[in-house]
Design a protein around this motif. Sequence first.
Motif, mmCIF file in Angstrom:
data_model
loop_
_atom_site.group_PDB
_atom_site.id
_atom_site.type_symbol
_atom_site.label_atom_id
_atom_site.label_comp_id
_atom_site.label_asym_id
_atom_site.label_seq_id
_atom_site.Cartn_x
_atom_site.Cartn_y
_atom_site.Cartn_z
ATOM 1 N N LYS A 157 0.835 -1.198 0.000
ATOM 2 C CA LYS A 157 0.000 0.000 0.000
ATOM 3 C C LYS A 157 0.869 1.246 0.000
ATOM 4 C CE LYS A 157 -2.532 0.624 3.708
ATOM 5 N NZ LYS A 157 -3.708 0.496 4.599
ATOM 6 N N HIS A 212 -1.151 -0.257 -10.469
ATOM 7 C CA HIS A 212 -2.211 -0.238 -9.466
ATOM 8 C C HIS A 212 -2.920 -1.591 -9.461
ATOM 9 C CE1 HIS A 212 -6.426 1.462 -8.274
ATOM 10 N NE2 HIS A 212 -5.853 0.832 -7.276
ATOM 11 N N SER A 223 -4.975 -2.828 -6.459
ATOM 12 C CA SER A 223 -6.221 -2.802 -5.699
ATOM 13 C C SER A 223 -6.179 -1.598 -4.763
ATOM 14 C CB SER A 223 -6.401 -4.100 -4.904
ATOM 15 O OG SER A 223 -5.322 -4.277 -3.987
ATOM 16 N N ASN A 224 -7.158 -1.509 -3.876
ATOM 17 C CA ASN A 224 -7.200 -0.429 -2.899
ATOM 18 C C ASN A 224 -7.153 -0.993 -1.482
ATOM 19 O OD1 ASN A 224 -7.578 1.377 -5.039
ATOM 20 N ND2 ASN A 224 -9.814 1.267 -4.884
ATOM 21 N N ASP A 260 -10.744 -3.255 0.520
ATOM 22 C CA ASP A 260 -10.570 -2.939 -0.896
ATOM 23 C C ASP A 260 -11.871 -2.335 -1.408
ATOM 24 O OD1 ASP A 260 -9.966 -2.736 -3.557
ATOM 25 O OD2 ASP A 260 -9.697 -4.888 -3.908
ATOM 26 N N HIS A 320 -2.337 9.518 -3.837
ATOM 27 C CA HIS A 320 -2.560 8.115 -4.205
ATOM 28 C C HIS A 320 -2.396 7.185 -3.015
ATOM 29 C CE1 HIS A 320 -1.892 9.900 -8.222
ATOM 30 N NE2 HIS A 320 -2.663 8.922 -8.651
ATOM 31 N N LEU A 352 -3.627 3.131 -2.356
ATOM 32 C CA LEU A 352 -3.553 2.240 -3.502
ATOM 33 C C LEU A 352 -2.519 1.156 -3.240
ATOM 34 C CD1 LEU A 352 -3.665 4.613 -6.623
ATOM 35 C CD2 LEU A 352 -5.547 3.752 -5.212
ATOM 36 N N VAL A 376 0.063 -1.252 -4.867
ATOM 37 C CA VAL A 376 0.782 -1.238 -6.138
ATOM 38 C C VAL A 376 1.915 -2.259 -6.167
ATOM 39 C CG1 VAL A 376 0.266 1.214 -6.433
ATOM 40 C CG2 VAL A 376 2.450 0.527 -5.447
#
Length: 264
Positions: free
Chosen positions: A6, A43, A45-46, A54, A254, A257, A259
Motif C-alpha cells: 500500500k 495499481h 487494488s485499494n 478494498d 494516491h 492504492l 501497487v
Amino acid sequence: MKLKGKLLKMFAEMGEPIQYYLTIGADIVDMNALIGRQISMTHLSNSCLGCGLDKPLYQFGYCQSCFFTLPQAAPSIINPELSTAHLGKEQRNLEWEKKFELQPHVVYLANSGGLKVGVTRKSQIPTRFIDQGASQVLVIAETTNRYEAGVIEVELKKHFADKTNWRSMLSNVGEISDLYAVKERVYDEHADVFPEAFRRKTELLEFHYPVAEYPQKLQYAKFNGREPLTGELDGIRGQYLYLDKNRVFNVRSHQGLVVDMHVH
C-alpha cells in the motif's frame, strides 16, 4: 528491485537536499537513491487508510464511509477554525480530537510557488513545510490549540492564499517574498488577532529539494486502470515525484492504492 504494498505518503529528513523515503508495504525505499533510474508502478487494488478494505477511495485515501465517520477526516482537519475540542464538544470522537487539537499549533508564512499562510501542529515542524514543497517558511504565531490557530488563519486568508499553487511550486517559479517584512506588516495590520502571547521570534527555515532542473511545463501523471505508470525519476519535491517527459506524480493523493513497484 521489486516491491508490493500500500502506498503511503513519503516521509522526509532535513538535509542538503531533503532526503525522502517511501513506505510501500513492509519496505522503506530511499527515494533519493533512485533518481536517474527507471521506476514502474502498477495499481493492483485499494486498501482504505481507515478500514483497510478494498473499496473505492473517496478522498485522502479513505473510502466514503470512513471519510464521513472517522475523526482523522473531520472538517476541522482542513479548516482548523471548526475545531471544538477546546469546548469539550465532540464532532466524531472527542478523545481523539482532544489529543489532536488540544496541543500547540503554529501559524506560518511560506514561499511555496508564491506567498501563502498555513496552520500545523508544532510537532509537525518541519514535516508539514516539506510536504508542501516550501522553499522558505517563517512561523509567526504559536497557539495552545487548533481552534486559536484557525481563527488567526481565517483572518489572514482574507489577504493571503492558504493553498499551494502546485504548478508554480513544482516549476520553481512565483514571487519570493521577504517573510520577515510580511510578518511585521501582519502584526501591524492585524494586531487584534495577534495577542502578544501568540507572537514568536523565529528563524527563517529554508529547504532545498533533490531536483536538478525544474520543468516549466507540467503534466499530471496518474494511473490509467491497470496499465503500468513508468518513467525515469528526475527529482522529488513536496509529495511529488518528477518523471521524464515533464510529468509529476503526487504520492500523497494516491495513498491507499496497493501497487507493484519495479525499479530498473
